[in-house]
Structure formats: C-alpha cells, structure tokens
Design a protein around this motif. Structure first.
Motif, mmCIF file in Angstrom:
data_model
loop_
_atom_site.group_PDB
_atom_site.id
_atom_site.type_symbol
_atom_site.label_atom_id
_atom_site.label_comp_id
_atom_site.label_asym_id
_atom_site.label_seq_id
_atom_site.Cartn_x
_atom_site.Cartn_y
_atom_site.Cartn_z
ATOM 1 N N ARG A 244 0.848 -1.193 0.000
ATOM 2 C CA ARG A 244 0.000 0.000 0.000
ATOM 3 C C ARG A 244 0.881 1.239 0.000
ATOM 4 O O ARG A 244 1.723 1.411 0.879
ATOM 5 C CB ARG A 244 -0.943 0.002 1.194
ATOM 6 N N GLU A 246 0.078 4.135 0.656
ATOM 7 C CA GLU A 246 -0.480 5.220 1.458
ATOM 8 C C GLU A 246 0.660 5.895 2.211
ATOM 9 O O GLU A 246 1.534 5.236 2.759
ATOM 10 C CB GLU A 246 -1.535 4.690 2.430
ATOM 11 N N ARG A 252 1.855 1.928 12.902
ATOM 12 C CA ARG A 252 1.035 0.745 12.607
ATOM 13 C C ARG A 252 0.903 0.465 11.107
ATOM 14 O O ARG A 252 0.137 -0.403 10.709
ATOM 15 C CB ARG A 252 -0.377 0.912 13.178
ATOM 16 N N HIS A 253 1.586 1.251 10.280
ATOM 17 C CA HIS A 253 1.453 1.074 8.833
ATOM 18 C C HIS A 253 2.794 0.831 8.157
ATOM 19 O O HIS A 253 3.762 1.517 8.436
ATOM 20 C CB HIS A 253 0.802 2.312 8.196
ATOM 21 N N LEU A 254 2.790 -0.130 7.252
ATOM 22 C CA LEU A 254 3.940 -0.398 6.401
ATOM 23 C C LEU A 254 3.492 -0.293 4.953
ATOM 24 O O LEU A 254 2.313 -0.479 4.650
ATOM 25 C CB LEU A 254 4.461 -1.809 6.653
ATOM 26 N N PHE A 257 3.445 -5.298 3.705
ATOM 27 C CA PHE A 257 3.172 -6.096 4.908
ATOM 28 C C PHE A 257 2.539 -7.416 4.492
ATOM 29 O O PHE A 257 2.147 -7.596 3.347
ATOM 30 C CB PHE A 257 2.265 -5.330 5.885
ATOM 31 N N MET A 259 -0.304 -10.377 4.855
ATOM 32 C CA MET A 259 -1.699 -10.497 5.269
ATOM 33 C C MET A 259 -2.182 -11.941 5.093
ATOM 34 O O MET A 259 -1.892 -12.577 4.089
ATOM 35 C CB MET A 259 -2.568 -9.528 4.471
ATOM 36 N N GLU A 399 -7.065 -1.764 15.191
ATOM 37 C CA GLU A 399 -7.568 -2.769 14.251
ATOM 38 C C GLU A 399 -6.484 -3.773 13.884
ATOM 39 O O GLU A 399 -5.401 -3.414 13.461
ATOM 40 C CB GLU A 399 -8.089 -2.094 12.974
ATOM 41 N N ILE A 400 -6.835 -5.034 14.032
ATOM 42 C CA ILE A 400 -5.873 -6.089 13.704
ATOM 43 C C ILE A 400 -6.440 -6.976 12.597
ATOM 44 O O ILE A 400 -5.721 -7.539 11.795
ATOM 45 C CB ILE A 400 -5.517 -6.873 15.004
ATOM 46 N N GLY A 447 -3.620 -8.644 9.532
ATOM 47 C CA GLY A 447 -2.279 -8.122 9.278
ATOM 48 C C GLY A 447 -1.289 -8.835 10.177
ATOM 49 O O GLY A 447 -1.365 -8.742 11.402
ATOM 50 N N ARG A 450 0.692 -6.556 12.550
ATOM 51 C CA ARG A 450 -0.103 -6.033 13.675
ATOM 52 C C ARG A 450 -0.234 -7.105 14.752
ATOM 53 O O ARG A 450 -0.189 -6.819 15.944
ATOM 54 C CB ARG A 450 -1.492 -5.609 13.191
#
Ligand code: ATP
Ligand code: MN
Length: 476
Positions: A244, A246, A252-254, A257, A259, A399-400, A447, A450
C-alpha cells in the motif's frame, strides 16, 4: 562421533556428557585471571547463549581466541558439562575453537546492548543479531506456522493469489504501479513529442504499450482472487505480501506487509467472527507455549503486561458490539477525541484504543458498519444503511483484523460499485461469481505485523518485519 548441535540443544541438561560442535556468533568474551576465557555464543536457535570455556592451553588462544569480540563467528568442539553458573544448565569445555570470521571492535556497531530501535533500523542487516530481533524472528516464525496449522486442520486450502494485479481491491489505499517501461525515456518523449509516434507533446505515458498492455499494480489484498477459489473449493486462505502506497507515517502502517486472508463459502458474518477469534487465540496460545523464553524477554524488557494479556485473551470471549453501539459508547464517554464520533464516521485509532483499553479492556469485534465507509463488496444489511462488516480491535494496536460477509447478490453488488464510482465492466470476472452459482460467503484479512506487534508489545511496526518499507525507506 561428535554431533553438530544447535545452541538450544547444547543448553539442555540432557546434553551433559556429550561431545558436540556448536557454531554461532560471539556475544561476549570475558577473560579470567586463572588462565581461561568465557565466551558466550548464540546461533539464533533459542534466546539464551551457550557459555564456552576456552583454556589458555588451546593452540590458538593468544593468536585468535583472545581477539574474539561481539559479532565474531566461531565453531566450537567440546564436552557439554553441567554449569555451576546461574541461568544455564550447561556449558561447553572447548577442545578446539575455529574462528570463521573476526569482527573489528572499532567498526562492528553492536558492541554493547541497549541500542535504540531507531538506531537498529539503520543497521537492519545486523539487527537480527540482537536479543530483541532474534526473539521477534522466532515469534513471527511460530505465528506463521500456527496460521497454516490452524487452517489446514480445518480443511482450508492454501491458495496463492497474484502479487501483480490489474484491479484495485477496494480503494484500500494508493497502489504501487508496476511497469516495464523506461519512465525517464517516456517522459522525455512526452516532452519532446517524437514525430510519427502517438506520444504527442504533453500526452503522458501510454500504458497500453506497457508489459501487460494496461496499467498494472502491486496487490493491496488477495481477497478478490481468493473469492474465485472459495466459490469453487469452499474453504480457502491466502497468505502473502501486500502493498500500500499510502503515505501514512504511523507506528502501525507499512508499505509492504503480510496479510492472512481466509475466504470461505457458506460462511456468514457470525462464522467469520468465530474464525477470526479462533485464529487469534490459536496463534497466541502457541506462541505462549512454544516461545516461553522469548515471551519472558518481551514481558521483562518491552511491555510488562504482554504475557498476562495474552493468557487472559486466550481464556476469554471476544466481545461483539455493533458499530452503532460503539458510537453511542464513545459519545457518552465524556472523553475528548481529536476526531469526531458522529454516526457515519470511520473510527480512528484513538477511538479503537478507548474502546479496547479504557472501556472494555479486552479485544472487541465491531460489526455492521455504515455502508459509506466500507468497500463495495460487503453485504448490505436489510436496514439499507449498514453492511455486514467486522473489525477485530485489540488494546494498543487497534484494528488487527478487517473482514466481512461478501455481497452475493448481483444487482446489489453492481449498484454498490456504481455508488463508489467503480466500473462494473472492469470487474466482469468478479461479477461472474455472482452470475453463476452465487453463494453466501465471508472472509477477512489479518495483518501479520499487527498481530506480532500485539504479541510482543513492540510499539513500532517497523521493528516486527525484517526489512520495513515505509515512505522514504527501502535501503535494505
Ligand atoms: P487501517 O484502518 O488500520 O489503516 P485498513 O482498514 O486499511 O487498516 P484493511 O484494508 O481492513 O485495513 O486490511 C486488513 C488488515 O491488514 C488490517 O486489519 C491490518 O491488520 C492490516 N493492515 C492494513 N493496512 C496495513 C498497513 N499499511 N501496514 C500493516 N498492516 C496493515
Ligand atoms: Mn479495515
């Protein structure tokens, strides 16, 4: 016969009396005045080191052994003896020490313990040699093993969904484009406007001439492709890297990642929640059981509550609360939040943390979200306002898991796509699943990082993946 054994095996009390070879990297060396040295060696097989006793009588004692320092690589042959020292059952009396590689004390960066995680990120190629990153690697490995076991035991088929894709799964976030074009040359052509070519001045890049004859991207989720297998093979899961673009510089963001995405036919939202809860509990239980030394370390050094928290979760039920009820709770809490808590807004991490840490004090599954804030593929509820979505929220991480029952009704699905500005034509193959033998089905995405963050108590997601990719970072 001299067996080559792991440090983990050499540390076991029942290895006493064996002639063994252990191989690994030196953590410390201490010299005793009595004419020998203690060398602590670690090979990653377990948290603890094996203590080597090297006598001055060894032929390479002065020339090599006394030069051993953190980071050096050695192979040690010797007898395993019961150790009088605390915290270890055994030690090895060295008969021979082979030095595979020295590490210069002046330039090897891991001389002492206690480097900051920020610093260790700048030496991501060496941080696996620290206690923390060794422990994370083992816990991560154990979790992945449990994930596969959990699904395999339940008859879920492991499917490999593509990494390169032409469809944007949900507008889940900005995507990385994949191209074989020479972009610099394309831009130049666009600027010059090469004669006789379609590339008229300023016309931009023509991706129909690209490798796939169309724009292509790195996947943000394997869900849509996993659904095609679930709609034929019933219970499936995919587990792989997702991407992503983003630009969210958060703990909490990579950008890359891993999934885990189960997708199961004949599952409704209730089944989906049970599956997610079962999976998380299984991972937690296995890590507690199989990685006790590593978990003790996290509990002592990273977060004094992790073991207690995980043990408690394994024993208790996850709460199930509707989004609407959660909004009521937030509004009545008297708590001041940065982001608004009106019905219809997406929950921010501050809201997720309030619910899990302050209000309920345990994991919560929120369900039935407003349709405006959720992707097109989630099943519409009869109220016309909410969809059959569920998010699993946990303390600290938020959120996980994000999942839903999928919309299996063709007309509703098409309507939802148009509502979200998507062209049903370009999802023709996805819609075919509803045209031909449609089936109620559900799935979710967990994730992995996470989950590892939650288990270990590590506060930054960049420290639970070997080589984190985040905005501005892809050195290693
Ligand atoms: P968030 O709101 O926390 O950004 P999301 O709603 O975008 O997450 P989903 O699209 O539902 O996430 O993805 C499913 C799961 O994947 C999430 O529950 C989370 O565990 C994980 N996840 C999502 N985005 C990231 C990311 N950028 N880095 C690491 N894990 C992520
Ligand atoms: Mn989500």
């Amino acid at each position: 016969m001299t067996d080559i054994v792991s440090v983990a095996e050499a540390r076991r009390a029942d290895s006493v009396g064996r002639e063994v070879v252990v191989q690994g990297w030196v953590r410390t060396r201490r010299d005793s005045k009595a004419g020998f040295s203690f060398i602590e060696v670690n090979d990653g097989s377990c948290f603890g080191n094996i203590q080597i006793i090297a006598e001055a009588a060894l032929p390479n004692y002065e020339s090599e052994i006394k030069r051993l320092s953190p980071g050096c690589c050695v192979g040690v042959t010797g007898l395993v003896k019961a150790s009088p020292g605390k915290g270890q059952a055994t030690e090895i009396q060295a008969a021979a020490v082979v030095v595979h590689g020295l590490a210069d004390v002046k330039t090897y960066p891991l001389q002492k313990k206690g480097h900051s995680f920020e610093f260790l990120r700048t030496i991501a190629h060496l941080r696996p040699r620290t206690n923390t990153f060794g422990a994370i690697a083992r816990v991560r490995n154990r979790a992945c093993n449990s994930i596969h076991q959990f699904f395999q035991e339940r008859g879920f088929l492991y499917v490999h969904t593509p990494i390169i894709t032409a469809s944007d799964c949900e507008g889940a976030g900005a995507m990385f484009q994949v191209t074989a074009l020479d972009l610099a040359a394309e831009v130049e052509r666009g600027e010059k406007g090469v004669e006789g070519e379609k590339g008229v001045k300023g016309a931009g890049i023509d991706f129909s001439k690209d490798f796939f004859n169309r724009p292509a991207y790195l996947t943000v989720s394997g869900q849509l492709e996993a659904e095609t297998f679930a709609c034929a093979l019933s219970k499936t899961y995919t587990f792989g890297p997702t991407f992503r673009a983003e630009n969210s510089n958060t703990p909490r963001h990579l950008a890359e990642f891993w999934m885990v995405e189960p997708e199961a036919a004949f599952f409704d939202l209730q089944d989906d929640m049970e599956l997610a809860e079962g999976l998380l509990k299984r991972i937690f239980r296995d890590v507690l059981q199989e990685c006790p030394e590593d978990m003790r370390f996290f509990n002592q050094r990273i977060d004094k509550t992790v073991i207690e928290t995980l043990e408690h979760i394994v024993e208790s039920e996850f709460l199930r609360v509707s989004y609407s009820d959660a909004i009521d709770i937030l509004r009545k809490s008297g708590q001041r939040f940065e982001f608004p808590t009106a019905w219809g807004n997406d929950l921010q991490v501050e809201h997720e943390r309030f619910l899990t840490e302050t209000h309920f004090r345990r994991p919560v599954i929120l369900y039935d979200y407003p349709r405006e804030i959720k992707p097109f593929y989630m099943r519409m509820n009869d109220d016309g306002r909410t969809v059959r979505a569920m998010d699993v929220l946990v303390p600290k991480v938020g959120e996980i898991v994000g999942g839903s029952q999928r919309e299996e009704r063709l007309d509703l699905l098409e309507r939802r796509m148009r509502e979200q500005g998507l062209d049903p034509e370009s999802y023709w193959w996805y819609l075919d699943l509803r045209r031909f033998g449609t089936v109620p089905h559900a799935g979710f995405g967990l994730g992995l990082e996470r989950a590892i963050q939650f288990i270990t108590g590590m506060s930054n997601i960049r420290d639970v993946i070997p080589f984190p990719r985040t905005p501005g970072n892809a050195e290693f």
